[in-house]
Scaffold this active site. Structure first.
Site, PDB file in Angstrom:
ATOM      1  N   ARG A  16      -3.871   8.406   4.788  1.00 24.85           N
ATOM      2  CA  ARG A  16      -3.648   7.187   5.575  1.00 24.85           C
ATOM      3  C   ARG A  16      -3.915   7.357   7.067  1.00 24.85           C
ATOM      4  NH1 ARG A  16      -3.979   3.201   1.804  1.00 24.85           N
ATOM      5  NH2 ARG A  16      -2.550   3.607   0.079  1.00 24.85           N
TER       6      ARG A  16
ATOM      7  N   ARG B 286      10.266 -17.754  -2.993  1.00 24.37           N
ATOM      8  CA  ARG B 286       9.566 -16.675  -2.267  1.00 24.37           C
ATOM      9  C   ARG B 286       8.064 -16.643  -2.556  1.00 24.37           C
ATOM     10  NH1 ARG B 286      10.812 -11.011  -5.455  1.00 24.37           N
ATOM     11  NH2 ARG B 286      10.934 -11.925  -7.521  1.00 24.37           N
TER      12      ARG B 286
ATOM     13  N   GLN C  76      13.668  -1.092  -1.105  1.00 27.92           N
ATOM     14  CA  GLN C  76      13.021  -2.134  -0.290  1.00 27.92           C
ATOM     15  C   GLN C  76      13.830  -3.424  -0.344  1.00 27.92           C
ATOM     16  OE1 GLN C  76       8.899  -2.963  -1.262  1.00 27.92           O
ATOM     17  NE2 GLN C  76       8.615  -4.057   0.666  1.00 27.92           N
ATOM     18  N   GLN C  77      13.854  -4.090   0.812  1.00 32.32           N
ATOM     19  CA  GLN C  77      14.560  -5.368   0.917  1.00 32.32           C
ATOM     20  C   GLN C  77      14.066  -6.331  -0.167  1.00 32.32           C
ATOM     21  OE1 GLN C  77      13.692  -7.766   4.460  1.00 32.32           O
ATOM     22  NE2 GLN C  77      15.894  -7.872   4.749  1.00 32.32           N
TER      23      GLN C  77
ATOM     24  N   GLN D 126       0.835  -1.209   0.000  1.00 33.46           N
ATOM     25  CA  GLN D 126       0.000   0.000   0.000  1.00 33.46           C
ATOM     26  C   GLN D 126       0.869   1.258   0.000  1.00 33.46           C
ATOM     27  OE1 GLN D 126      -3.495  -0.250   2.842  1.00 33.46           O
ATOM     28  NE2 GLN D 126      -2.397  -2.078   3.439  1.00 33.46           N
TER      29      GLN D 126
ATOM     30  N   ARG E 219       2.306   2.474  -3.322  1.00 35.04           N
ATOM     31  CA  ARG E 219       1.364   3.052  -4.285  1.00 35.04           C
ATOM     32  C   ARG E 219       1.516   4.574  -4.340  1.00 35.04           C
ATOM     33  NH1 ARG E 219      -2.896   0.874  -6.192  1.00 35.04           N
ATOM     34  NH2 ARG E 219      -2.329   2.414  -7.756  1.00 35.04           N
TER      35      ARG E 219
ATOM     36  N   ASN F 213       9.001  14.334   0.018  1.00 32.10           N
ATOM     37  CA  ASN F 213       9.035  15.751   0.402  1.00 32.10           C
ATOM     38  C   ASN F 213       7.808  16.051   1.269  1.00 32.10           C
ATOM     39  OD1 ASN F 213       6.844  16.820  -1.227  1.00 32.10           O
ATOM     40  ND2 ASN F 213       8.173  16.538  -3.014  1.00 32.10           N
ATOM     41  N   ALA F 214       7.802  17.242   1.887  1.00 34.64           N
ATOM     42  CA  ALA F 214       6.751  17.524   2.869  1.00 34.64           C
ATOM     43  C   ALA F 214       5.362  17.616   2.230  1.00 34.64           C
ATOM     44  CB  ALA F 214       7.077  18.809   3.631  1.00 34.64           C
TER      45      ALA F 214
HETATM   46  C1  LIG Z   1      -8.614   4.455   1.532  1.00 32.64           C
HETATM   47  C2  LIG Z   1      -7.786   4.039   0.338  1.00 32.64           C
HETATM   48  C3  LIG Z   1      -8.139   2.922  -0.377  1.00 32.64           C
HETATM   49  C4  LIG Z   1      -7.384   2.535  -1.503  1.00 32.64           C
HETATM   50  N1  LIG Z   1      -7.740   1.415  -2.175  1.00 32.64           N
HETATM   51  C5  LIG Z   1      -7.056   1.046  -3.267  1.00 32.64           C
HETATM   52  C6  LIG Z   1      -7.423  -0.094  -4.027  1.00 32.64           C
HETATM   53  O1  LIG Z   1      -8.380  -0.793  -3.698  1.00 32.64           O
HETATM   54  N2  LIG Z   1      -6.698  -0.417  -5.107  1.00 32.64           N
HETATM   55  C7  LIG Z   1      -5.635   0.342  -5.513  1.00 32.64           C
HETATM   56  O2  LIG Z   1      -5.041   0.039  -6.546  1.00 32.64           O
HETATM   57  N3  LIG Z   1      -5.238   1.423  -4.812  1.00 32.64           N
HETATM   58  C8  LIG Z   1      -5.907   1.779  -3.711  1.00 32.64           C
HETATM   59  N4  LIG Z   1      -5.501   2.870  -2.986  1.00 32.64           N
HETATM   60  C9  LIG Z   1      -4.286   3.591  -3.400  1.00 32.64           C
HETATM   61  C10 LIG Z   1      -4.645   4.892  -4.146  1.00 32.64           C
HETATM   62  O3  LIG Z   1      -5.372   4.615  -5.318  1.00 32.64           O
HETATM   63  C11 LIG Z   1      -3.382   5.675  -4.525  1.00 32.64           C
HETATM   64  O4  LIG Z   1      -2.642   4.948  -5.467  1.00 32.64           O
HETATM   65  C12 LIG Z   1      -2.475   5.924  -3.342  1.00 32.64           C
HETATM   66  O5  LIG Z   1      -3.211   6.306  -2.218  1.00 32.64           O
HETATM   67  C13 LIG Z   1      -1.477   7.036  -3.703  1.00 32.64           C
HETATM   68  O6  LIG Z   1      -2.173   8.273  -3.757  1.00 32.64           O
HETATM   69  P1  LIG Z   1      -1.893   9.319  -4.896  1.00 32.64           P
HETATM   70  O7  LIG Z   1      -2.098   8.729  -6.243  1.00 32.64           O
HETATM   71  O8  LIG Z   1      -2.690  10.555  -4.578  1.00 32.64           O
HETATM   72  O9  LIG Z   1      -0.354   9.674  -4.627  1.00 32.64           O
HETATM   73  P2  LIG Z   1       0.843   9.702  -5.633  1.00 32.64           P
HETATM   74  O10 LIG Z   1       0.968   8.413  -6.350  1.00 32.64           O
HETATM   75  O11 LIG Z   1       2.026  10.156  -4.846  1.00 32.64           O
HETATM   76  O12 LIG Z   1       0.429  10.808  -6.673  1.00 32.64           O
HETATM   77  C14 LIG Z   1       0.295  12.158  -6.200  1.00 32.64           C
HETATM   78  C15 LIG Z   1      -0.597  12.903  -7.160  1.00 32.64           C
HETATM   79  O13 LIG Z   1       0.083  12.994  -8.414  1.00 32.64           O
HETATM   80  C16 LIG Z   1      -0.901  12.888  -9.444  1.00 32.64           C
HETATM   81  N5  LIG Z   1      -0.593  11.691 -10.247  1.00 32.64           N
HETATM   82  C17 LIG Z   1       0.275  10.700  -9.946  1.00 32.64           C
HETATM   83  N6  LIG Z   1       0.312   9.804 -10.936  1.00 32.64           N
HETATM   84  C18 LIG Z   1      -0.556  10.223 -11.869  1.00 32.64           C
HETATM   85  C19 LIG Z   1      -0.987   9.720 -13.124  1.00 32.64           C
HETATM   86  N7  LIG Z   1      -0.514   8.580 -13.622  1.00 32.64           N
HETATM   87  N8  LIG Z   1      -1.874  10.421 -13.826  1.00 32.64           N
HETATM   88  C20 LIG Z   1      -2.388  11.591 -13.370  1.00 32.64           C
HETATM   89  N9  LIG Z   1      -2.044  12.133 -12.165  1.00 32.64           N
HETATM   90  C21 LIG Z   1      -1.126  11.451 -11.442  1.00 32.64           C
HETATM   91  C22 LIG Z   1      -2.263  12.791  -8.783  1.00 32.64           C
HETATM   92  O14 LIG Z   1      -2.801  14.063  -8.650  1.00 32.64           O
HETATM   93  C23 LIG Z   1      -1.929  12.244  -7.415  1.00 32.64           C
HETATM   94  O15 LIG Z   1      -2.891  12.581  -6.421  1.00 32.64           O
HETATM   95  C24 LIG Z   1      -6.237   3.278  -1.880  1.00 32.64           C
HETATM   96  C25 LIG Z   1      -5.872   4.402  -1.128  1.00 32.64           C
HETATM   97  C26 LIG Z   1      -6.637   4.784  -0.030  1.00 32.64           C
HETATM   98  C27 LIG Z   1      -6.209   5.987   0.762  1.00 32.64           C
END
Ligand SMILES: Cc1cc2nc3c(=O)[nH]c(=O)nc-3n(C[C@H](O)[C@H](O)[C@H](O)COP(=O)(O)OP(=O)(O)OC[C@H]3O[C@@H](n4cnc5c(N)ncnc54)[C@H](O)[C@@H]3O)c2cc1C
Length: 232
Positions: free
Chosen positions: A170, A143, A90-91, A79, A82, A159-160
């Site tokens: 989270r 594995r 990562q190990q 998670q 993502r 970054n912050a």
């Molecule tokens: C409650 C919860 C449930 C979740 N459940 C699932 C699940 O069931 N399955 C699953 O796969 N994931 C799941 N996730 C993961 C989620 O989909 C995000 O991948 C993860 O939280 C990272 O968030 P983010 O994309 O905002 O952050 P980052 O990956 O750091 O991206 C930051 C921001 O950059 C932009 N960005 C990044 N990449 C792209 C792109 N390719 N295109 C356009 N804009 C982009 C977006 O604005 C994004 O908000 C879950 C997350 C949460 C919090």
């Protein structure tokens, strides 16, 4: 007993001041480094939190924090990674022998009638892994029998701004418990060195004042849909 270990191992000096200076460059009209720095230093604590709350989060991107994490399950690390605006090491389960792997036991299982069976299956996985590696199966294939509970180690840099986004997602009470525990531990570390930047951080609802989850909301705070409907 496995517990998550989170250690902030690197961060810039004066993180709060760097963010305030980035804001001062945008807003103060100072002409040079000395003026900008002086202006930033003169600002009250609320200056930074207000700008952050207003969503001008790019001023936080000049501060990078490096965390060492261990005792986290592969379930939770999957998670974590993502989050794409971050760097990870990562190990490896291809190269590192997992004969003595450690495993996370969720509290629900610890307190249930399944604990004994759970531990037995972990032992079975471990035994089969060992037999396979000893029998010439490459670690990268052996594995596949390792459970999601297997602990891992990572170095994570964010970054912050990325950290704020990670925390609001989270720290939500509906987040899975282990990634939430990790977020709490990372926030505690970050607050020690950047008390102003991370002062008001909490779940999305605490930080932004509404819940983005709509029908999945825990109900503690109004969803955006509810807020908009109330305004009609
Ligand atoms: C409650 C919860 C449930 C979740 N459940 C699932 C699940 O069931 N399955 C699953 O796969 N994931 C799941 N996730 C993961 C989620 O989909 C995000 O991948 C993860 O939280 C990272 O968030 P983010 O994309 O905002 O952050 P980052 O990956 O750091 O991206 C930051 C921001 O950059 C932009 N960005 C990044 N990449 C792209 C792109 N390719 N295109 C356009 N804009 C982009 C977006 O604005 C994004 O908000 C879950 C997350 C949460 C919090």
């Amino acid at each position: 007993m496995i517990s998550i270990q989170v250690k902030l191992i690197s961060y810039p000096k004066e993180t709060d001041l760097i963010a305030k200076m980035a804001a001062a460059i945008c807003y103060s009209g100072g002409h040079d480094y000395e003026e900008i720095r002086k202006d930033a230093e003169s600002k009250p604590a609320e200056y930074l939190s207000t700008i952050v709350k207003n969503g001008h989060l790019s001023i936080l991107e000049h501060n990078v924090y490096v965390f060492y994490i261990s005792g986290l399950s592969r379930v939770a690390s999957h998670q974590l990674v993502r989050k794409r605006i971050a760097s990870y090491s990562q190990q490896s389960q291809r190269y590192v022998d997992a004969k003595n792997f450690r495993a996370v036991i969720p509290d629900t299982i610890k307190e249930s009638q399944f604990l004994e069976l759970y531990n037995k299956k972990l032992e079975d996985c471990s035994n089969l892994y060992q037999q396979m590696v000893d029998g010439g199966i490459p670690k990268e294939d052996a594995r596949f029998i390792l459970p999601g509970a297997t602990t891992t180690q990572l170095m994570v840099s964010m970054n912050a701004h990325a950290l704020v986004d990670f925390f609001v997602q989270r720290l939500c009470v509906r987040s899975q418990w282990e990634i939430r525990q990790l977020a709490v531990a990372m926030l505690e570390e970050a607050q020690k060195v950047s008390p102003l930047i991370f002062k008001d951080l909490g779940a999305y609802c605490d930080f932004y004042g509404y819940c983005p989850e709509n029908d999945k909301s825990c109900g503690r705070i109004k969803t955006l849909k509810e807020l908009l409907n109330n305004d009609k």
